[in-house]
Structures are given as structure tokens and as C-alpha cells.
Design an enzyme around this catalytic site. Structure first.
Site, PDB file in Angstrom:
ATOM      1  N   ASP A 232      43.339  45.551  40.761  1.00  0.00           N
ATOM      2  CA  ASP A 232      42.410  44.444  40.603  1.00  0.00           C
ATOM      3  C   ASP A 232      41.479  44.499  41.818  1.00  0.00           C
ATOM      4  O   ASP A 232      41.760  45.180  42.807  1.00  0.00           O
ATOM      5  CB  ASP A 232      43.147  43.098  40.513  1.00  0.00           C
ATOM      6  CG  ASP A 232      42.248  42.004  39.914  1.00  0.00           C
ATOM      7  OD1 ASP A 232      41.011  42.188  39.897  1.00  0.00           O
ATOM      8  OD2 ASP A 232      42.771  40.964  39.471  1.00  0.00           O
TER       9      ASP A 232
HETATM   10  C1  BGC Z   1      39.829  39.504  38.345  1.00  0.00           C
HETATM   11  C2  BGC Z   1      39.798  40.630  37.323  1.00  0.00           C
HETATM   12  C3  BGC Z   1      38.404  41.165  37.197  1.00  0.00           C
HETATM   13  C4  BGC Z   1      37.929  41.636  38.561  1.00  0.00           C
HETATM   14  C5  BGC Z   1      36.524  42.199  38.554  1.00  0.00           C
HETATM   15  C6  BGC Z   1      39.181  39.883  39.660  1.00  0.00           C
HETATM   16  O1  BGC Z   1      38.963  38.754  40.438  1.00  0.00           O
HETATM   17  O2  BGC Z   1      41.158  39.097  38.570  1.00  0.00           O
HETATM   18  O3  BGC Z   1      40.268  40.161  36.084  1.00  0.00           O
HETATM   19  O4  BGC Z   1      38.375  42.206  36.264  1.00  0.00           O
HETATM   20  O5  BGC Z   1      37.931  40.515  39.449  1.00  0.00           O
HETATM   21  O6  BGC Z   1      35.587  41.199  38.370  1.00  0.00           O
END
Ligand code: BGC
Length: 653
Positions: A232
């Protein structure tokens, strides 16, 4: 590109170049290498629309992004109980990815809804792993049918937003296997995602991004995952430990320090070179799978996408109450529509899934011109005030009042959990004021997770739209007027009070070690086992027609581990109009002494029936449908005994 060619490319790289492929190039791109003809490809959020940021990147949904179709959020789409509907969403997402040159879309989001309070539940699919898997698999298949990668997330045991980046989910082995791993398992096995995203949190003391057990032993060893694993955004704590454990790509970039650390570890042997090579090979395999199939002149049909969003929502919304057949509305009836959401629907949640919609259709756009239809604003979302007198006066004059209510934006967003299940008090007050003077009051809800309904006994109809995407208004009109017969079913329980939920005493309280004390008793597994009354149960949803079940047949009385049990049942549409039913097959185990859920959903199928039509639904149940995870043998095990097969028909509360 075949694996030998990829190996050859990797062999021509310097150690630094290899290390750079394990770290993002920038916020949204994977590294490329012109010298070797390796393109730099883009990754973009997900999961119910494309958030392609052309300018500055962020992972909170703050900055601008290109216009895209905002499909119903996962909470809604999953309620269709129809994997083909999830697949339709995936196909549309994949097509737009091709047109926007995006190699992988970051979704579906497949975490289990452990508590209704989780701020991201609107993105998630269910409290039940089977539903999560089947609907997630549908979306993955759809996306990948367009030669674009899907990215199920957030692996693993990430079920709250509070301190999500530092918390440590303490989950026992059996619960992990039966609930939290199970929520991804079949989707990974069946739909073969090109990538998977790990979560921020630790699981039993080890960061998800450094967890060899889950990323390597289980995902790859047991489930045959052959894509690449990414973190993530910002979930990489120690890049060397991550790559060693099976992480292939630390996002986002640039991360010169991470590249340096990986390079140095590979050079001094702390990180074996073949482990680094393996990570780069996995990333390149997917990069080429996309780039070799990229449709350079693809053009997306936004009007068709908007219609697809409407179809998905009409298949997903749930009719929760319909006393005296107050719905569908009839042409010529005097109807007053009440609430700001009538003209400005709430259709998506906040955070990284936030889409810049192509266009928004409100219910008013669709019904505003009808004879006898009027509008009263009733409440103001900004000032949080109501005009109860005006709403009640108009309601009194009408044959029926339809109030659009729900949770405002600030209540549901990534990064924050709710602390209660209430919609704003002013909206509850308005509903009470209208219902006091108009017996035919219908409440239409926009929310991404369960809400309490203190007025439930005072209104005749409730239509749950969830966060229904940019075409939600069109879908609402289709359903309210009976152009489409509602067929969604709840993929999560609506409890009466938050105090009734299995995690109530500690959810949102524990910040560091988060103990999953309820173990397997998540959602309906808990309410049904302890016989706790709920507002609306898992699997629930009404229709404008009625269904009857008959002739439940099992093809054997006893079975061995290697055999399958065939279950069939006849379902008849006993009403006057066509409709769709979700046939749900549960297995209830014999009592083993362990705290085992009294029954679990093991198969479902959505079928369409014309009036008077009967269809036979047949499903096969394998050993796994009866098994539990045994921690002594670390494997699935079926305790011998008597099991009951239960088929759920419409429940009326
Ligand atoms: C989220 C993800 C997301 C990523 C990119 C993170 O804060 O948990 O689900 O894909 O950001 O935006």
C-alpha cells in the site's frame, strides 16, 4: 514476454537498476528502462472508478483526476449477489484503463467488514468471505479481460482505519484461515489477479509488507499467485525485509533511499541476488503482459459507461421494507420528494477511491417532470437545519412522501472510523415529522454502511441505495417506479444498535494490539449463533414479487472427503411480475464443542424468473463447505457428524 526473455533482460541490469524496479518510479508509475526497452507503466486507484491523476499525485483523493465513470461502491455492487454484475464493472474499468493507458487498477477492495464502524466499509464487499470472494473474483475477471491488471487489496486483516498504519492485528490461525484469508482465497485461485496490494498494519507482530507466511507461503505456495505483490502507499517499512519476504514493489516512489538499501543488501549478500532477481522478474512479467497488449488508440464510451453504472445500481439496491405494497409508485400519484439528496445525491465515499465523475444523475433529473410530483428541500446539509413545517405541509397534501436521507460525506471516508451508526439527528427529526402526517412515507438511503433507523416502524417503505455511483438517481427512479424489480440482498447485517455488534467493547478503542477476540463469529456468524435480534439480517432483501421454494434434494445421505454433495431446489415466482431471487445455501454443522458459527453461507446463485416460472437451482458442495481449519494439523478438517443444509428464502421481519 516469455520467462526466459525476462530473465535475460534482468541479467543485463546493474544491481542498482534491479533495485530500482522494486521501488516506484514516482507516485503512480513503475520504473522503466529505455536501454532495455522496458516501458514505465502506470498504476491508478480503484476500486469503483479510475482516479488517474495527470498532475500531482496523492493517496487521499484530494488532488484532481481525469473524469471517469463513478460506479456504485463495493458495498452496493456486492449486494447484487451477482458476480456477472461485478464483472460488468470490471470490464468497464478495464476499458477505461486501456483508453487512459493505465496498466493496473488498484482494486477490488476485499477486506472483511468486521465492524459496521470501519470508515472504508463502503469500498469493501461483505462480512462473509464467500460473497467477498465471488464478487471480488467477478471484478478481477472483468478488469483482466481487457488486458489490464487488477489488484485485490488490502492483504491482510486490515479491518479498521484507526491507526491503520501502525496497528497490529492479533488474529488466531483458525480465524485467519476461515475469515480473513478466506475472503481473498478463491478470488486469487480462480481469477488469478496480476497483482495484490498488502495492507499497512502488522499481523501477529509482523508488518503485512514483510510477512513471508502470507505473501510467499500462502499466496504463492498454496494459492498459486503468480503476479507481483505491491505495498500500500507508504506501507514499506524496511525494503530489504520486504523483498526478502516476497514483496516485489514498494509504492509509491521515488524512493532513492529504498533503492540504495536494496542495492547495498544485494551487494553484500544480506539479500540473496536470486531473491532480488525474482522480484524484478515478477514485476516485468506483468509490465509486459500489459504493454504488449495495450490498445494504443482505445476510446472509452462514457455514455455507455454511465448506463452500465445505472444497470449495476438497479441490480444492487435493496428493498428493505415495503408495507402495504407502498412501492412501486404509480404514475398519476401525487408524490412529494423531500431532501437535498433528491437533487444532489451522495453517491461515493471519501479517500483514495474518490472519483471525478463523468456526470451525475439525480432522481429529480428523471422524475421531476412527472405529473403530480413536487419537491421540498426539507434539510440543509451545510447548516444542518430542517424545515419540518414545509416538509410536513407538502407531505400532508400528497399521496406519498419519498425522503432521500443518509450519511453526509464527512461520516464515511478512508482514514476515519465512525463512532456510531446514526444518520444526522436533523434528518431523523425530519423523517419523524413527515411520517407523523403522511402514512405512506418511504425513506431512500444513501450510505456506505449500516445505519440505525429509529423511525423504521413509522414508515412504510425503505429502499437502500448504498453509495450507488454517478447514475444512482436513474437507478432510484427505475426501482421506485417498478421499471426494474429490486433484487439486491444485504451482504452485511444491519444491527439494531452498535452495542449489539460483536466487536463493540473494543473496536475503535484498541490502537496498537488489536485483538480479534470475536474470532470466527463475525457478522451474521455472531448474531445467529448467539440469537441476537437484528434490524435486517445478512442476505435480506425484498422484491415486488414473491418466491416459493420446494423440493430440496440432496444426492447423498453421507459423504467422504473426496466426494461432492449436490444440492438442488426448485424456486418459483409466485407473483405477477418478473423478478430475481438470490438462492442462498447454508451449511449448519453438528455441535463439535468448539464455538463454531451455527451456519455459514456456502453457495449462492441469483436467478431471474418470469411470473409463474420455476427453475431448479443446483449447487455442488465439496469438503471445504463442511470443514473448519484445524490448528493441530494446520489443515482443513471435517468433524464427523450430522450437518444440515439450509436454503434461505425471503425472511420477513
Ligand atoms: C489506500 C489504497 C490506495 C492507495 C493509493 C492508500 O492510502 O489505502 O487503497 O490504493 O492509497 O492511493
Amino acid at each position: 514476454m516469455d520467462s526466459n526473455k525476462i530473465k535475460e533482460l534482468v541479467s543485463q541490469m546493474t544491481v542498482e537498476e534491479k533495485a530500482s524496479f522494486c521501488v516506484g518510479k514516482d507516485f503512480w508509475h513503475v520504473q522503466g528502462l529505455e536501454r532495455l526497452g522496458i516501458p514505465s507503466v502506470m498504476l491508478t486507484d480503484g476500486p469503483h472508478g479510475l482516479r488517474k491523476q495527470a498532475g500531482t499525485g496523492d493517496h487521499l483523493g484530494l488532488g484532481s483526476s481525469n473524469p471517469a465513470i463513478c460506479f456504485p461502491a463495493g458495498c452496493a455492487t456486492a449486494s447484487s449477489f451477482d458476480p456477472e454484475i461485478a464483472e460488468l464493472v470490471g470490464v468497464e474499468l478495464g476499458k477505461l484503463c486501456q483508453a487512459e493507458d493505465v496498466s493496473t487498477i488498484l482494486g477490488p477492495a476485499m477486506n472483511i467488514k468486521r465492524s459496521p464502524l470501519c470508515g472504508r466499509n463502503f469500498e469493501y464487499l461483505s462480512e462473509d468471505p464467500l460473497v467477498s470472494n465471488k464478487m471480488g473474483a467477478g471484478e478481477i475477471k472483468g478488469i483482466q479481460s481487457q488486458n489490464v491488471g487488477a489488484c485485490p487489496k488490502h492483504f491482510l486483516a486490515n479491518n479498521q482505519e484507526l491507526y491503520r498504519q501502525t496497528s497490529n492485528s492479533i488474529v488466531d490461525e483458525q480465524t485467519l484461515r476461515e475469515i480473513y484469508l478466506a475472503s481473498f482465497e478463491d478470488a486469487v485461485k480462480e481469477a488469478k489477479p496480476w497483482t495484490i496490494m498488502c495492507s499497512y498494519n502488522k499481523i501477529n507482530g509482523t508488518y503485512a509488507s514483510e510477512n513471508e507466511l502470507f505473501m510467499t507461503d500462502i499466496l504463492r505456495g498454496e494459492w498459486d499467485f503468480d503476479g507481483y505483490m505491491m505495498t500500500d502507499w507508504g506501507a514499506c517499512d524496511n525494503p530489504v525485509d520486504s523483498v526478502a519476504a516476497g514483496m516485489d514493489l514498494c509504492m509509491p516512489g521515488p524512493g532513492p533511499d529504498n533503492v540504495r538499501r536494496i542495492k547495498e543488501a544485494a551487494e553484500d549478500g544480506t539479500l540473496p541476488m536470486d531473491v532480488l532477481d525474482r522480484a524484478v522478474e515478477r514485476v516485468l512479467n506483468i509490465v509486459f503482459r500489459y504493454s504488449e497488449n495495450h490498445v494504443k488508440d482505445a476510446v472509452y464510451d462514457f455514455e455507455a459507461g454511465h448506463e452500465a453504472a445505472r444497470k449495476v445500481e438497479t441490480e444492487s439496491a435493496i428493498l428493505l421494507k415495503n408495507e402495504d405494497a407502498v412501492l412501486p409508485l404509480k404514475e398519476g400519484e401525487k408524490i412529494v420528494y423531500i431532501g437535498e439528496y433528491v437533487k444532489a445525491p451522495r453517491y461515493q465515499g471519501g479517500g483514495s477511491s474518490h472519483i471525478n465523475p463523468y456526470k451525475i444523475s439525480s432522481v429529480w433529473d428523471e422524475v421531476g417532470e412527472k405529473d403530480g410530483v413536487s419537491y421540498v428541500k426539507g434539510y440543509d446539509l451545510k447548516t444542518e437545519t430542517i424545515d419540518a413545517a414545509a416538509a410536513a405541509a407538502a407531505a400532508k397534501e400528497a399521496d406519498k412522501a419519498v425522503i432521500f436521507a443518509g450519511l453526509p460525506d464527512s461520516y464515511e471516508t478512508e482514514g476515519l472510523d465512525r463512532t456510531h451508526m446514526d444518520i444526522p439527528r436533523y434528518q431523523n427529526d425530519l423523517i419523524a415529522a413527515v411520517a407523523a402526517v403522511q402514512p405512506n412515507t418511504i425513506v431512500v438511503l444513501h450510505n456506505g454502511s449500516p445505519v440505525s433507523m429509529p423511525w423504521i416502524d413509522d414508515v412504510k417503505g425503505v429502499l437502500e441505495l448504498y453509495l450507488g455511483g454517478e447514475a444512482v438517481g436513474l437507478a432510484a427512479a427505475d426501482l421506485l417506479y417498478g421499471k426494474v424489480n429490486p433484487s439486491g440482498r444485504l451482504t452485511e447485517t444491519f444491527p439494531i444498535r452498535i452495542e449489539d455488534t460483536p466487536t463493540y467493547p473494543y473496536y475503535g478503542v484498541e490502537k496498537d494490539d488489536v485483538k480479534y477476540r470475536e474470532e470466527r463469529l463475525v457478522g451474521y456468524r455472531y448474531y445467529e449463533t448467539v440469537k441476537k435480534p437484528v434490524l435486517f439480517p445478512f442476505g435480506y432483501g425484498l422484491s415486488y414479487t414473491t418466491f416459493a421454494y420446494d423440493n430440496l434434494q440432496l444426492d447423498k445421505e453421507a459423504m467422504t472427503d473426496a466426494e461432492e454433495l449436490k444440492v438442488s431446489v426448485d424456486v418459483t415466482n409466485t407473483g405477477a411480475i418478473a423478478g430475481k431471487e438470490v438462492v442462498q445455501i447454508y451449511v449448519a454443522p453438528c455441535r463439535t464443542g468448539a464455538v463454531r458459527p451455527v451456519r455459514e453461507l456456502r453457495a449462492f446463485e441469483k436467478i431471474a424468473l418470469e411470473p409463474g416460472e420455476t427453475k431448479t437451482v443446483t449447487v455442488s458442495l465439496s469438503k471445504r463447505a463442511f470443514a473448519e481449519w484445524n490448528v493441530s494439523i494446520h489443515d482443513w478438517y471435517v468433524p464427523s457428524g450430522v450437518y444440515q443444509i439450509q436454503v434461505l428464502s425471503l425472511i420477513h421481519i
